[in-house]
Design a protein around this motif. Sequence first.
Motif, PDB file in Angstrom:
ATOM      1  N   GLY A 289      -1.336  26.806  16.137  1.00  0.00           N
ATOM      2  CA  GLY A 289      -1.653  26.484  14.222  1.00  0.00           C
ATOM      3  C   GLY A 289      -0.930  25.051  14.365  1.00  0.00           C
ATOM      4  O   GLY A 289       0.319  24.643  14.366  1.00  0.00           O
ATOM      5  N   ALA A 290      -1.818  23.910  13.263  1.00  0.00           N
ATOM      6  CA  ALA A 290      -0.623  23.185  12.904  1.00  0.00           C
ATOM      7  C   ALA A 290      -0.951  23.091  11.866  1.00  0.00           C
ATOM      8  O   ALA A 290      -0.916  23.332  10.498  1.00  0.00           O
ATOM      9  N   TYR A 291       0.532  23.074  10.802  1.00  0.00           N
ATOM     10  CA  TYR A 291       1.027  23.596   9.369  1.00  0.00           C
ATOM     11  C   TYR A 291       1.336  21.326   9.057  1.00  0.00           C
ATOM     12  O   TYR A 291       1.626  21.434   9.225  1.00  0.00           O
ATOM     13  N   ILE A 292       0.136  21.648   8.227  1.00  0.00           N
ATOM     14  CA  ILE A 292      -0.222  20.217   7.756  1.00  0.00           C
ATOM     15  C   ILE A 292      -0.378  20.402   6.385  1.00  0.00           C
ATOM     16  O   ILE A 292      -0.722  20.865   5.946  1.00  0.00           O
TER      17      ILE A 292
ATOM     18  N   ASP B 114       2.828  26.421  14.503  1.00  0.00           N
ATOM     19  CA  ASP B 114       3.947  25.891  15.691  1.00  0.00           C
ATOM     20  C   ASP B 114       4.466  24.210  15.551  1.00  0.00           C
ATOM     21  O   ASP B 114       5.010  24.031  16.078  1.00  0.00           O
ATOM     22  N   ALA B 115       4.139  23.926  14.732  1.00  0.00           N
ATOM     23  CA  ALA B 115       4.126  21.992  14.963  1.00  0.00           C
ATOM     24  C   ALA B 115       3.572  22.344  13.656  1.00  0.00           C
ATOM     25  O   ALA B 115       3.272  22.650  12.622  1.00  0.00           O
ATOM     26  N   VAL B 116       4.242  21.256  12.800  1.00  0.00           N
ATOM     27  CA  VAL B 116       3.961  20.329  11.427  1.00  0.00           C
ATOM     28  C   VAL B 116       3.466  19.163  10.873  1.00  0.00           C
ATOM     29  O   VAL B 116       3.938  18.458  11.805  1.00  0.00           O
TER      30      VAL B 116
ATOM     31  N   PHE C  40      14.073  22.607   9.192  1.00  0.00           N
ATOM     32  CA  PHE C  40      14.366  23.975   8.352  1.00  0.00           C
ATOM     33  C   PHE C  40      14.086  24.812   9.570  1.00  0.00           C
ATOM     34  O   PHE C  40      13.883  26.167   9.424  1.00  0.00           O
ATOM     35  N   GLY C  41      12.643  24.934   9.487  1.00  0.00           N
ATOM     36  CA  GLY C  41      11.677  25.373  10.710  1.00  0.00           C
ATOM     37  C   GLY C  41      11.778  25.260  11.934  1.00  0.00           C
ATOM     38  O   GLY C  41      11.291  26.553  12.760  1.00  0.00           O
ATOM     39  N   LYS C  42      12.650  24.538  12.982  1.00  0.00           N
ATOM     40  CA  LYS C  42      12.635  24.258  13.757  1.00  0.00           C
ATOM     41  C   LYS C  42      11.336  24.331  14.800  1.00  0.00           C
ATOM     42  O   LYS C  42      10.620  25.064  15.435  1.00  0.00           O
ATOM     43  N   ARG C  43      10.447  23.272  14.013  1.00  0.00           N
ATOM     44  CA  ARG C  43       9.597  22.673  14.781  1.00  0.00           C
ATOM     45  C   ARG C  43       9.830  21.406  15.095  1.00  0.00           C
ATOM     46  O   ARG C  43       9.816  20.442  14.039  1.00  0.00           O
ATOM     47  N   PRO C  44       8.255  21.173  15.644  1.00  0.00           N
ATOM     48  CA  PRO C  44       7.943  19.514  16.045  1.00  0.00           C
ATOM     49  C   PRO C  44       7.180  18.630  14.888  1.00  0.00           C
ATOM     50  O   PRO C  44       7.122  19.625  14.465  1.00  0.00           O
ATOM     51  N   VAL C  45       7.501  17.929  14.096  1.00  0.00           N
ATOM     52  CA  VAL C  45       7.089  17.152  13.187  1.00  0.00           C
ATOM     53  C   VAL C  45       5.830  15.699  14.121  1.00  0.00           C
ATOM     54  O   VAL C  45       6.154  14.819  14.698  1.00  0.00           O
TER      55      VAL C  45
END
Length: 367
Positions: free
Chosen positions: A38-41, A91-93, A111-116
């Motif tokens: 899932g993408a956190y947008i 799992d990504a921003v 801080f969330g240790k995700r790719p962006v």
Amino acid sequence: MSKKDTLKKILCSPGSYIQEPNAINELADQYRTLGSKGAYIIVDPFIEKTYHDQIVSSFESSNTPYQLVVFGGECSDNEINKHVAALGENDAVIGIGGGKTLDTSKAVAHFGKRPVIISPTAASSDAPCSRLSVVYTDGGEFDHYLPLPKNPDMVIMDTTIISKAPVRFLISGLGDAYATYFEALACKQSNAITMTGGHSTNAAIALAKLCHDLLIADGPKAVAAVRQGLCSPAVENVIEANTLLSGLGFESSGLAAAHAIHDALTVLPGTHKYLHGEKVAYGTLTQFVLEDRPEADLREAYGFFRKVGLPTTLAEIGVENPSDEDLLKVGELACSKDDTMSNMPFEVTPEDVAIALRAATEVASVY
């Protein structure tokens, strides 16, 4: 680490830089190169209202999971922490919007240790490509720089959206980008350590110089086109200069007086309604006064700023009839050990900055 403690040179850049019309329509495809859960947008409020359907269309049509949230308005510790806590299984921003939205997204990913993935909706600053977030208080005053361990995994520039953004944003980007070469020269002369932890490379200085040259050649033409919502070759060149060239140039060559003065100006409430690049532009003029730059440079800077619509006086960044105490306060903050004034090749005192701030307005009447 002192300026001469290392011979290390570092050039950093985002993993990928994509610039094309309607690039946002492929957002889900790009996300799937980095994640699947899932993408956190994080989206600027105005952009969410204006482009919601385009942002989510590729996710909906491909059944790609996503969570869309609206940015709160300031890149502050509270805003960053709020989003980190809400990441869940995503799992990504992805950050979509202006500089503060993008800086928040980079910090959240860190801080969330995700790719962006960073997708600017205006070419208004050089923030998108950098491994840096500028953190403010909830009230809009500069708080601190947040150095990040890596640059964004991907930067996506949708030239269709960017060319339809209010022209003021493009103009602000011109102001931010114009400072790049002159701050790079100051850092090179002082042998400064950049935010990457090393010295500038010849490549970084060349990119900063190319940024400057493209601005002078195409800046006014690009402003004219964007006033009509058009994406001409000049607009394409300026988008690249404002974002990629300025981003690589400032980060790998260094910041100096112009940005230190910008940061300090935020202590004056009247400046809060002005954009980052507008204040950086006045910081550049102030740096020119501090350096006693040649007449040709002054004529170029003041002439270019007037031609494209950047401020050349304190009043034009919301500082009307400032007291000596106000300007000295700005000088004290600009010379803070936590800012970049120390990258100048000579000592600068708070009194020097206060004088130069006022003098830059007076010089405007000459050039």
